[in-house]
Write a protein that holds these residues in place. Structure first.
Motif, PDB file in Angstrom:
ATOM      1  N   THR A 101       0.834  -1.210   0.000  1.00 48.27           N
ATOM      2  CA  THR A 101       0.000   0.000   0.000  1.00 48.27           C
ATOM      3  C   THR A 101       0.863   1.253   0.000  1.00 48.27           C
ATOM      4  N   SER A 102       1.966   1.226   0.738  1.00 52.39           N
ATOM      5  CA  SER A 102       2.834   2.413   0.764  1.00 52.39           C
ATOM      6  C   SER A 102       3.468   2.660  -0.601  1.00 52.39           C
ATOM      7  N   VAL A 103       3.788   1.590  -1.329  1.00 48.52           N
ATOM      8  CA  VAL A 103       4.325   1.760  -2.687  1.00 48.52           C
ATOM      9  C   VAL A 103       3.247   2.349  -3.601  1.00 48.52           C
ATOM     10  N   ILE A 104       2.045   1.815  -3.513  1.00 49.84           N
ATOM     11  CA  ILE A 104       0.943   2.313  -4.351  1.00 49.84           C
ATOM     12  C   ILE A 104       0.702   3.798  -4.075  1.00 49.84           C
ATOM     13  N   GLU A 105       0.689   4.168  -2.808  1.00 48.59           N
ATOM     14  CA  GLU A 105       0.464   5.576  -2.448  1.00 48.59           C
ATOM     15  C   GLU A 105       1.627   6.454  -2.899  1.00 48.59           C
ATOM     16  N   GLY A 106       2.846   5.945  -2.787  1.00 53.79           N
ATOM     17  CA  GLY A 106       4.009   6.712  -3.242  1.00 53.79           C
ATOM     18  C   GLY A 106       4.008   6.931  -4.741  1.00 53.79           C
ATOM     19  N   ASN A 107       3.510   5.941  -5.472  1.00 52.20           N
ATOM     20  CA  ASN A 107       3.431   6.067  -6.928  1.00 52.20           C
ATOM     21  C   ASN A 107       2.430   7.133  -7.363  1.00 52.20           C
ATOM     22  N   ALA A 108       1.359   7.292  -6.590  1.00 50.92           N
ATOM     23  CA  ALA A 108       0.272   8.189  -6.985  1.00 50.92           C
ATOM     24  C   ALA A 108       0.745   9.625  -7.175  1.00 50.92           C
ATOM     25  N   ALA A 109       1.718  10.041  -6.392  1.00 55.68           N
ATOM     26  CA  ALA A 109       2.218  11.416  -6.511  1.00 55.68           C
ATOM     27  C   ALA A 109       2.838  11.669  -7.879  1.00 55.68           C
ATOM     28  N   SER A 110       3.297  10.606  -8.555  1.00 57.04           N
ATOM     29  CA  SER A 110       3.897  10.743  -9.887  1.00 57.04           C
ATOM     30  C   SER A 110       2.934  10.292 -10.980  1.00 57.04           C
ATOM     31  N   ALA A 143       8.764   7.881  -9.178  1.00 57.60           N
ATOM     32  CA  ALA A 143       7.987   7.057  -8.244  1.00 57.60           C
ATOM     33  C   ALA A 143       8.906   6.077  -7.519  1.00 57.60           C
ATOM     34  N   ALA A 144       9.867   5.505  -8.236  1.00 58.23           N
ATOM     35  CA  ALA A 144      10.810   4.562  -7.617  1.00 58.23           C
ATOM     36  C   ALA A 144      11.664   5.281  -6.567  1.00 58.23           C
ATOM     37  N   ARG A 145      12.095   6.501  -6.879  1.00 57.44           N
ATOM     38  CA  ARG A 145      12.873   7.263  -5.885  1.00 57.44           C
ATOM     39  C   ARG A 145      12.012   7.532  -4.643  1.00 57.44           C
ATOM     40  N   THR A 146      10.754   7.886  -4.875  1.00 54.10           N
ATOM     41  CA  THR A 146       9.847   8.180  -3.753  1.00 54.10           C
ATOM     42  C   THR A 146       9.654   6.964  -2.858  1.00 54.10           C
ATOM     43  N   THR A 147       9.544   5.791  -3.475  1.00 51.37           N
ATOM     44  CA  THR A 147       9.253   4.573  -2.701  1.00 51.37           C
ATOM     45  C   THR A 147      10.518   3.814  -2.297  1.00 51.37           C
TER      46      THR A 147
END
Length: 90
Positions: free
Chosen positions: A27-36, A67-71
């Protein structure tokens, strides 16, 4: 929206438990991806869990990298892909 195949290497192996903890990680990865504006569609994991091939929808390769950097996930390569359906003639 373009679709990308992302190759990732995890030298120590990717270990996501099949538990609430694992669900929170995903879920944290999915949420982190959303910003991008990136969507994780699915992933294929090698038997030894050292390599993943992840399918993403996103506006650009740079958005997928952001997104990868964010997560905090590694990226070995990003390839834009399309679907080849071997049963298209039916």
């Amino acid at each position: 929206m373009p679709r990308y195949l992302v190759r990732r290497t995890f030298p120590e192996g990717l270990h996501i438990p099949m538990s609430d903890e694992g669900a929170k990680t995903c879920t944290s990865v999915i949420e982190g991806n959303a910003a991008s504006a990136v969507t994780w569609v699915l992933s294929y994991v090698s038997r030894d869990k050292s390599v993943t091939y992840c399918v993403y929808d996103g506006p650009s390769p740079e958005a997928v990298r952001q997104a990868a950097r964010t997560t905090g996930l590694p990226v070995d390569g990003i390839t834009e892909v399309t679907v080849l359906d071997p049963y298209f003639y039916h």
